[in-house]
Enzyme design. Structure first.
Site, PDB file in Angstrom:
ATOM      1  N   ARG A 223     -11.485  -5.030   8.292  1.00 21.28           N
ATOM      2  CA  ARG A 223     -10.633  -5.458   7.197  1.00 21.28           C
ATOM      3  C   ARG A 223     -11.475  -6.225   6.188  1.00 21.28           C
ATOM      4  O   ARG A 223     -12.509  -6.816   6.523  1.00 21.28           O
ATOM      5  CB  ARG A 223      -9.492  -6.346   7.702  1.00 21.28           C
ATOM      6  CG  ARG A 223      -8.429  -5.597   8.496  1.00 21.28           C
ATOM      7  CD  ARG A 223      -7.595  -4.709   7.596  1.00 21.28           C
ATOM      8  NE  ARG A 223      -6.427  -4.146   8.284  1.00 21.28           N
ATOM      9  CZ  ARG A 223      -6.371  -2.949   8.816  1.00 21.28           C
ATOM     10  NH1 ARG A 223      -7.446  -2.163   8.765  1.00 21.28           N
ATOM     11  NH2 ARG A 223      -5.265  -2.508   9.395  1.00 21.28           N
ATOM     12  N   HIS A 271     -10.957   2.486   1.336  1.00 22.58           N
ATOM     13  CA  HIS A 271     -10.144   2.317   2.545  1.00 22.58           C
ATOM     14  C   HIS A 271      -9.700   3.680   3.086  1.00 22.58           C
ATOM     15  O   HIS A 271      -8.506   3.901   3.345  1.00 22.58           O
ATOM     16  CB  HIS A 271      -8.925   1.437   2.250  1.00 22.58           C
ATOM     17  CG  HIS A 271      -8.426   0.700   3.469  1.00 22.58           C
ATOM     18  ND1 HIS A 271      -7.949  -0.591   3.422  1.00 22.58           N
ATOM     19  CD2 HIS A 271      -8.323   1.079   4.770  1.00 22.58           C
ATOM     20  CE1 HIS A 271      -7.567  -0.973   4.625  1.00 22.58           C
ATOM     21  NE2 HIS A 271      -7.794   0.023   5.455  1.00 22.58           N
TER      22      HIS A 271
END
Length: 308
Positions: A223, A271
């Site tokens: 993350r 992402h």
């Protein structure tokens, strides 16, 4: 009995088709058209709506449409509401593909060759064999272990680190703060797939980079909150790090003037290391619903205390 879906509407149409074909007894609702809220017993979502307890008074299970749950504010959810991670084999395959590409790109010096291409420079550099390149993975959960298994046939020296002790065949495993420095000292390429928790927030920082061998490279597939971006830029500028592959940022999408966009030592992707695919995830989600209906323990239930 109904399930409320709150995520990408395009993929939602695929989910809806699968439920209609394989689970017609479960009524489908797509946010924000929730219909009668008292009929909704299951919520499948990337992020939960605010005041979920008041909005959905008969909600029994929240299924997070992701491998991690850090995007959810667990403290705002009813304490007795089960939160279940999505165990999608398609996500694991995608993570393995991305990790292989990222590791090999750094191993084969592709950042430098990309710069040379842009400069119209034809120059070969010495090739380091995989057997002399050490790959370290932060996180030793199921996905991390699959990544290590995918990399193993290439001949790299493999190690892994996690908060708790693990044993993985063919991998030198380290655990806890006491063994972190030793682990880092043996990583030429460091790959992060840790869950994001209070303990791992900002773990990829100046102090950690200093413990890697000079010229090491970093891959962040966890993350954005794992990485202190300013510290990475500093480590790249000093030569402590030679490159980075980043699939996640603190703020997404990256702002137009973000320094990573044009940085010659950074590969930035939006992402996309892995994406939930309804076709491969549906069976696991439906099986968990059936498990719950039978009074059996579901697979992937989140430990609120650990955050994953």
């Amino acid at each position: 009995m109904a399930l409320l879906y709150k995520a990408d509407p395009v993929r939602g149409q695929h989910w809806q088709t699968l439920f209609a074909e394989h689970a017609p007894d479960i009524a489908w609702r797509a946010w924000p058209d929730i219909g009668n809220p008292h009929e909704i017993e299951y919520l499948a979502a990337w992020q939960a709506p605010e005041d979920v307890a008041q909005l959905l008074p008969n909600l029994k299970v929240l299924f997070a449409l992701s491998a991690g749950v850090d995007q959810l504010d667990l403290g705002r959810l009813p304490p007795d509401l089960p939160v279940v991670r999505l165990l999608d084999p398609g996500i694991t395959r995608g993570m393995c593909e991305y990790a292989s590409w990222a590791v090999l790109s750094l191993h084969r010096d592709m950042l430098r060759y990309r710069q040379q291409q842009m400069a119209r420079c034809w120059q070969a550099h010495a090739l380091q064999p995989a057997v002399s390149r050490r790959i370290g993975v932060m996180g030793l959960g199921a996905q991390a272990q699959q990544i290590l298994a995918t990399l193993a046939p290439l001949g790299f020296g493999l190690s892994g680190w996690a908060r708790s002790a693990h044993r993985v065949a063919g991998v030198a495993c380290y655990a806890g703060d006491a063994q972190l420095a030793t682990f880092l000292s043996r990583c030429d390429i460091l790959l992060c797939v840790l869950p994001l928790t209070e303990q791992t927030q900002g773990i990829l920082d100046r102090r950690l980079f200093a413990q890697l061998p000079r010229g090491a490279a970093v891959i962040n597939m966890g993350r954005g909150g794992h990485l202190v971006e300013e510290d990475l830029l500093e480590a790249l500028a000093s030569g402590q790090l030679s490159g980075a592959v980043l699939d996640v940022l603190q703020e997404e999408p990256a702002r137009a003037d973000h320094p990573f966009w044009g940085h010659p030592q950074v590969v930035l992707t939006p992402h996309i290391a892995a994406m939930t695919q309804p076709g491969s995830a549906f069976a696991g989600l439906l099986e968990n619903i059936r498990r719950f209906e039978r009074g059996e323990r579901m697979v992937g239930v989140v430990d609120r205390g650990r955050g994953y």
